[in-house]
Design a protein around this motif. Structure first.
Motif, PDB file in Angstrom:
ATOM      1  N   GLU A  31      50.090  36.358  30.164  1.00 12.20           N
ATOM      2  CA  GLU A  31      50.543  35.978  28.831  1.00 12.20           C
ATOM      3  C   GLU A  31      49.385  36.203  27.861  1.00 12.20           C
ATOM      4  N   PRO A  32      49.567  36.974  26.801  1.00  8.28           N
ATOM      5  CA  PRO A  32      48.455  37.287  25.890  1.00  8.28           C
ATOM      6  C   PRO A  32      48.153  36.153  24.917  1.00  8.28           C
ATOM      7  N   ASN A  33      47.734  35.003  25.478  1.00  4.19           N
ATOM      8  CA  ASN A  33      47.428  33.850  24.633  1.00  4.19           C
ATOM      9  C   ASN A  33      45.995  33.359  24.834  1.00  4.19           C
ATOM     10  N   GLY A  34      45.160  34.216  25.374  1.00  2.00           N
ATOM     11  CA  GLY A  34      43.763  33.875  25.593  1.00  2.00           C
ATOM     12  C   GLY A  34      43.087  35.011  26.339  1.00  2.00           C
ATOM     13  N   PHE A  35      41.759  34.925  26.458  1.00  2.00           N
ATOM     14  CA  PHE A  35      41.033  35.946  27.202  1.00  2.00           C
ATOM     15  C   PHE A  35      41.187  35.693  28.701  1.00  2.00           C
ATOM     16  N   PRO A  36      41.303  36.754  29.498  1.00  2.00           N
ATOM     17  CA  PRO A  36      41.425  36.570  30.945  1.00  2.00           C
ATOM     18  C   PRO A  36      40.134  36.020  31.545  1.00  2.00           C
ATOM     19  N   HIS A  37      40.270  35.197  32.588  1.00  2.00           N
ATOM     20  CA  HIS A  37      39.104  34.586  33.226  1.00  2.00           C
ATOM     21  C   HIS A  37      38.992  35.033  34.681  1.00  2.00           C
ATOM     22  N   ILE A  38      38.065  34.439  35.406  1.00  2.00           N
ATOM     23  CA  ILE A  38      37.780  34.851  36.777  1.00  2.00           C
ATOM     24  C   ILE A  38      39.002  34.662  37.674  1.00  2.00           C
ATOM     25  N   GLY A  39      39.872  33.689  37.342  1.00  2.00           N
ATOM     26  CA  GLY A  39      41.113  33.530  38.099  1.00  2.00           C
ATOM     27  C   GLY A  39      42.034  34.726  37.931  1.00  2.00           C
ATOM     28  N   HIS A  40      42.063  35.285  36.719  1.00  6.39           N
ATOM     29  CA  HIS A  40      42.848  36.491  36.493  1.00  6.39           C
ATOM     30  C   HIS A  40      42.256  37.672  37.266  1.00  6.39           C
ATOM     31  N   ALA A  41      40.932  37.670  37.424  1.00  5.59           N
ATOM     32  CA  ALA A  41      40.299  38.747  38.197  1.00  5.59           C
ATOM     33  C   ALA A  41      40.840  38.767  39.618  1.00  5.59           C
ATOM     34  N   LYS A  42      41.047  37.579  40.190  1.00  6.34           N
ATOM     35  CA  LYS A  42      41.613  37.504  41.540  1.00  6.34           C
ATOM     36  C   LYS A  42      43.019  38.092  41.556  1.00  6.34           C
ATOM     37  N   SER A  43      43.835  37.739  40.569  1.00  4.19           N
ATOM     38  CA  SER A  43      45.201  38.260  40.497  1.00  4.19           C
ATOM     39  C   SER A  43      45.200  39.768  40.275  1.00  4.19           C
ATOM     40  N   ILE A  44      44.298  40.240  39.418  1.00  2.00           N
ATOM     41  CA  ILE A  44      44.171  41.685  39.179  1.00  2.00           C
ATOM     42  C   ILE A  44      43.823  42.397  40.482  1.00  2.00           C
ATOM     43  N   ALA A  45      42.847  41.850  41.202  1.00  2.00           N
ATOM     44  CA  ALA A  45      42.409  42.475  42.451  1.00  2.00           C
ATOM     45  C   ALA A  45      43.536  42.515  43.470  1.00  2.00           C
ATOM     46  N   ILE A  46      44.336  41.442  43.521  1.00  2.00           N
ATOM     47  CA  ILE A  46      45.435  41.390  44.490  1.00  2.00           C
ATOM     48  C   ILE A  46      46.518  42.396  44.123  1.00  2.00           C
ATOM     49  N   ASN A  47      47.011  42.341  42.893  1.00  2.00           N
ATOM     50  CA  ASN A  47      48.145  43.186  42.504  1.00  2.00           C
ATOM     51  C   ASN A  47      47.786  44.668  42.482  1.00  2.00           C
ATOM     52  N   PHE A  48      46.663  44.997  41.863  1.00  2.00           N
ATOM     53  CA  PHE A  48      46.262  46.401  41.828  1.00  2.00           C
ATOM     54  C   PHE A  48      45.781  46.864  43.201  1.00  2.00           C
ATOM     55  N   GLY A  49      45.144  45.953  43.943  1.00  2.00           N
ATOM     56  CA  GLY A  49      44.636  46.312  45.263  1.00  2.00           C
ATOM     57  C   GLY A  49      45.744  46.622  46.251  1.00  2.00           C
ATOM     58  N   ILE A  50      46.789  45.811  46.259  1.00  2.00           N
ATOM     59  CA  ILE A  50      47.911  46.058  47.166  1.00  2.00           C
ATOM     60  C   ILE A  50      48.604  47.374  46.805  1.00  2.00           C
ATOM     61  N   ALA A  51      48.809  47.620  45.513  1.00  2.00           N
ATOM     62  CA  ALA A  51      49.430  48.882  45.097  1.00  2.00           C
ATOM     63  C   ALA A  51      48.586  50.068  45.546  1.00  2.00           C
ATOM     64  N   ARG A  52      47.281  49.957  45.402  1.00  2.00           N
ATOM     65  CA  ARG A  52      46.375  51.040  45.816  1.00  2.00           C
ATOM     66  C   ARG A  52      46.419  51.248  47.327  1.00  2.00           C
ATOM     67  N   ASP A  53      46.385  50.157  48.082  1.00  2.00           N
ATOM     68  CA  ASP A  53      46.303  50.252  49.538  1.00  2.00           C
ATOM     69  C   ASP A  53      47.554  50.863  50.160  1.00  2.00           C
ATOM     70  N   TYR A  54      48.685  50.767  49.471  1.00  2.00           N
ATOM     71  CA  TYR A  54      49.933  51.273  50.048  1.00  2.00           C
ATOM     72  C   TYR A  54      50.513  52.420  49.210  1.00  2.00           C
ATOM     73  N   ASN A  55      49.594  53.122  48.499  1.00  2.00           N
ATOM     74  CA  ASN A  55      49.971  54.327  47.746  1.00  2.00           C
ATOM     75  C   ASN A  55      51.105  54.072  46.751  1.00  2.00           C
ATOM     76  N   GLY A  56      51.118  52.889  46.184  1.00  2.00           N
ATOM     77  CA  GLY A  56      52.107  52.558  45.165  1.00  2.00           C
ATOM     78  C   GLY A  56      51.465  52.561  43.796  1.00  2.00           C
ATOM     79  N   HIS A  57      52.037  51.802  42.879  1.00  2.00           N
ATOM     80  CA  HIS A  57      51.396  51.654  41.570  1.00  2.00           C
ATOM     81  C   HIS A  57      51.632  50.252  41.034  1.00  2.00           C
ATOM     82  N   CYS A  58      50.796  49.894  40.078  1.00  2.00           N
ATOM     83  CA  CYS A  58      50.848  48.549  39.492  1.00  2.00           C
ATOM     84  C   CYS A  58      51.032  48.677  37.985  1.00  2.00           C
ATOM     85  N   ASN A  59      51.957  47.904  37.447  1.00  2.00           N
ATOM     86  CA  ASN A  59      52.192  47.865  36.004  1.00  2.00           C
ATOM     87  C   ASN A  59      51.357  46.759  35.361  1.00  2.00           C
TER      88      ASN A  59
END
Length: 753
Positions: A31-59
């Protein structure tokens, strides 16, 4: 990918094997109501990481359904964070607002099916009708409106004919559902607010539970990965998609534990409060846990991603020690950055027997770092050393310069103190020294034995820089409010000195200032005319628990005086409160702060004493009541609590008998506070029972040690801080279920063999 896959990747692989999806598509939907923090970094790593690991993509999708809090600068900050961490989203950035027309069509469809209605109850009555965990809710009389009337009202709501709060659109599900989220949840509410993308077209905006699942479906998301607090929302997610009869493939929601770090707050509301009240210098203040703040402080993307990898993906909420994040940046920078000399508190040294000047060769890296690079260091008669590198009356074990003890200037010569000059107040202003010409580093034939080498800078050529020394923003391990801020979180030194190559040659933007820590050239304020360096982290863990205890205790002064400092005002205790306080400290053994919190609050003391009647564990119960229960009572009346004293007693029993750890107990309490379910049922359903069996834990420890031989060698070489790393890895592999005290003991035994 790790040989031991986390549960999310196990789910993905199972779905692929079953042919459920052809391609894996994930999304990061902030939700664009603040700057992303270290918790968002974990979510970014999970969502983009899983897409990368299985040759998919992340929106990358902005969940922009609340125009009153959203801003384009937050959108840019989110995009910047994802890019800086090294990920790339598929196609253009997406927005929930892109789908407003389609979402509205789906809402009309639900109304036509008799599965949604416009409700006109006021908010208080709606809350009253919702019922409780033990009592079914009551459906609004407005649920009997005809389809035609609902469609007419919904259209008029959209067109802005009604005031905020006059009506809402609700799903018609089940007012007696055990999951209270399913008791006719809201789908749309009226908001007369300008939307930063949609303008003024809409006067109604979709709720998260309606817009999120449908946005996932529209984008073809396969795995909708979110944090644990949305677990109960999964039923609504499924209901909306199934009721609309949307064709497969459809997305499914999966939850993981959100990131919690001690000495840190990650509530956007609290972070925004820090910014708005100017307790920090904006969202990118280097003390903030935002990605922008960490980046400006000097953290690297690699260190943050390594941290996310180390803490793993768990199903139960827990709190990670911030020292683990600090370890990751030290570990990353250790093999990367040049070592240079700086003086933060200068003391002048005049070398009486030296004439002229010269340039000394010095490598940027120690022998054990396989990198090349060196510089010339100017040397002349006048230099500066750190003030605490000289002591007239040194304590035992002091190995630096004294009137009787010589010392080596790193990369240069051995010097001996000959005279100490002082001002009228007795402060040392200058050291007169002599150097030993035949003691030059690399060519020493003097035979003089010294016990240490100190850093220094040449007075004539050193560059003056501003150094910002950052410490943790909060002094308390579990900060709650502004009172817990660390007053010493920033110290600015305007006249620090550094060897000239750092500024003139700029071999890097990050450096190890020897003996001081790792530093970063501030990305905004640094100029050639006024260099500014931020302290990233010290060379080793130096934050003691004493710091937090002393700071937290400043909120509550000595209770023996029968007066307490609260919000800067001294308030006397009543006789009843003083009696309770004496009882809690003398009979129950509570510390003064816990005792005071309970004694001063009638609701808390009543809850505490009732719980004690059910289970005699005064200290553990006091900690839970004074922290977790108190937090719930800040926003609710006692009658509104989802849990009871008997359930808290049951929770404490499980802690006391070792069934669960204190960390697991916190996540169980969060579930209790939301659902009202008994703690034992939560523990059993989520498989949270603590593992204390050494025969189960030892093989896991052996595996962790075998896979981390480099860190084993560092530990045996003296880096005992790595004990926490090994313990963390074991806890990660057991999803936090292993008994921490058992793990600590076993890991220490094995590493010290």
């Amino acid at each position: 990918m790790s040989e031991h896959k986390d549960f999310l990747r196990t789910i993905v692989e199972k779905d692929l094997k079953a042919g459920k999806y052809k391609n894996i598509i994930t999304r990061f939907p902030p939700e664009p109501n603040g700057f992303p923090h270290i918790g968002h970094a974990k979510s970014i790593a999970i969502n983009f990481g899983i897409a990368r690991d299985y040759n998919g993509h992340c929106n990358l999708r902005m969940d922009d359904t609340n125009p009153t809090t959203e801003d384009t600068r937050y959108v840019e900050a989110l995009k910047d964070a994802v890019t800086w961490l090294g990920f790339k989203w598929d196609g253009d950035v997406r927005y929930t607002s892109d789908y407003f027309d389609k979402l509205y069509e789906y809402a009309i469809e639900l109304v036509k099916m008799g599965k949604a209605y416009v409700d006109s109850l006021d908010e208080e009555t709606m809350r009253e009708y919702r019922g409780s965990v033990t009592e079914a809710g009551r459906r609004s009389e407005y649920a009997n409106r005809s389809v035609e009337e609902n469609l007419d009202l919904l259209e008029r709501m959209k067109n802005g004919e009604f005031e905020d709060g006059a009506h809402v659109l609700r799903a018609k599900i089940d007012m007696g559902a055990a999951n209270m989220k399913m008791r006719d949840p809201l789908l749309y509410r009226i908001r007369h607010a300008h939307h930063y993308r949609a303008g003024d077209k809409w006067a109604i905006y979709p709720m998260y539970d309606f817009g999120h699942c449908l946005s996932d479906y529209i984008e073809g998301i396969t795995h909708s990965i979110c944090t644990l607090e949305f677990e109960n929302n999964r039923d609504i997610y499924d209901w909306v998609l199934e009721t609309l009869g949307l064709q497969p493939p459809r997305p499914y929601q999966h939850e993981f534990a959100r990131l919690g770090i001690n000495y840190t707050v990650m509530s956007k509301r609290k972070l925004l409060e820090l910014v708005n009240e100017k307790r920090v210098n904006g969202w990118d203040d280097p003390r903030m846990p935002t990605i922008a703040g960490l980046r400006r402080r000097g953290y690297t993307p690699e260190s943050i991603l390594n941290f996310c990898d180390q803490i793993g993906i768990a199903k139960a909420n827990s709190t990670v020690d911030v020292s683990q994040l600090e370890f990751c940046i030290r570990d990353d920078l250790n093999t990367k950055v040049p070592r240079v000399m700086s003086v933060l508190d200068p003391l002048k040294v005049t070398i009486a027997n030296y004439e002229g000047s010269e340039e000394l060769d010095a490598s940027y890296y120690p022998d054990d770092i396989p990198k090349e690079g060196s510089r010339k260091i100017p040397f002349s008669k006048e230099i500066y050393i750190e003030r605490d590198d000289f002591d007239e009356n040194p304590p035992k074990g002091y190995f630096r310069l004294t009137p009787e003890q010589s010392v080596r200037l790193k990369h240069a010569y051995i010097i001996t103190c000959k005279e100490v000059k002082k001002d009228e107040s007795g402060n040392i202003t200058e050291i007169i020294a002599e150097y030993h010409p035949n003691s030059k580093s690399g060519q020493d034939t003097s035979g003089i034995k010294v016990k240490s080498a100190i850093q220094w800078v040449d007075a004539a050529s050193a560059k003056q820089v501003e150094v910002r020394l950052y410490e943790r923003l909060y002094a308390c391990e579990n900060p709650q409010n502004m009172e817990d801020l660390n007053p010493n979180s920033l110290k600015i030194i305007k006249n620090a000195l550094i060897e000239p190559a750092v500024v003139t040659e700029k071999p890097d933007v990050r450096f190890q200032f020897e003996r001081h820590g790792y530093f970063y050239a501030d990305s905004i304020d640094y100029t050639d005319a006024k260099p500014v360096f931020n302290k990233i982290v010290g060379l080793k863990e130096s934050w003691g628990k004493k710091n937090s205890i002393e700071k937290c205790s400043t909120r509550i002064e000595r209770v023996e005086d029968k007066k307490v400092q609260i919000d800067g005002k001294t308030e006397a205790m009543s006789e009843t409160e003083q009696s309770l306080l004496n009882r809690y400290t003398n009979e129950f053994g509570l510390n003064s702060m816990l005792a005071d919190i309970l004694a001063r609050d009638e609701k808390l003391s009543s809850f505490y004493e009732y719980t004690l009647l059910l289970h005699n564990s005064p200290v553990t119960i006091a900690n839970i009541v004074a922290n977790e229960v108190a937090r719930e009572l800040k926003e609710k009346q006692s009658s509104e609590l989802k849990f009871t004293p008997s359930q808290i007693a049951e929770l404490v029993k499980m802690i006391d008998d070792g069934t669960i750890s204190n960390k697991i107990a916190k996540s169980v309490f969060e579930e209790m506070a939301t659902s009202g379910e008994d703690p034992m049922l939560i523990v059993q359903a989520k498989g949270l029972i603590q593992i204390s069996d050494t025969s189960v834990i030892e093989p896991i420890i052996d595996e962790v040690i075998a896979k981390n031989q480099d860190n084993v060698a560092k530990f045996k070489a003296g880096n005992t801080n790595l004990l926490g790393f090994f313990v963390g890895q074991v806890l990660k592999m057991t999803s936090g279920k292993a008994n921490p005290s058992v793990v600590n003991e076993l890991v220490a035994q094995k590493l010290n063999k």
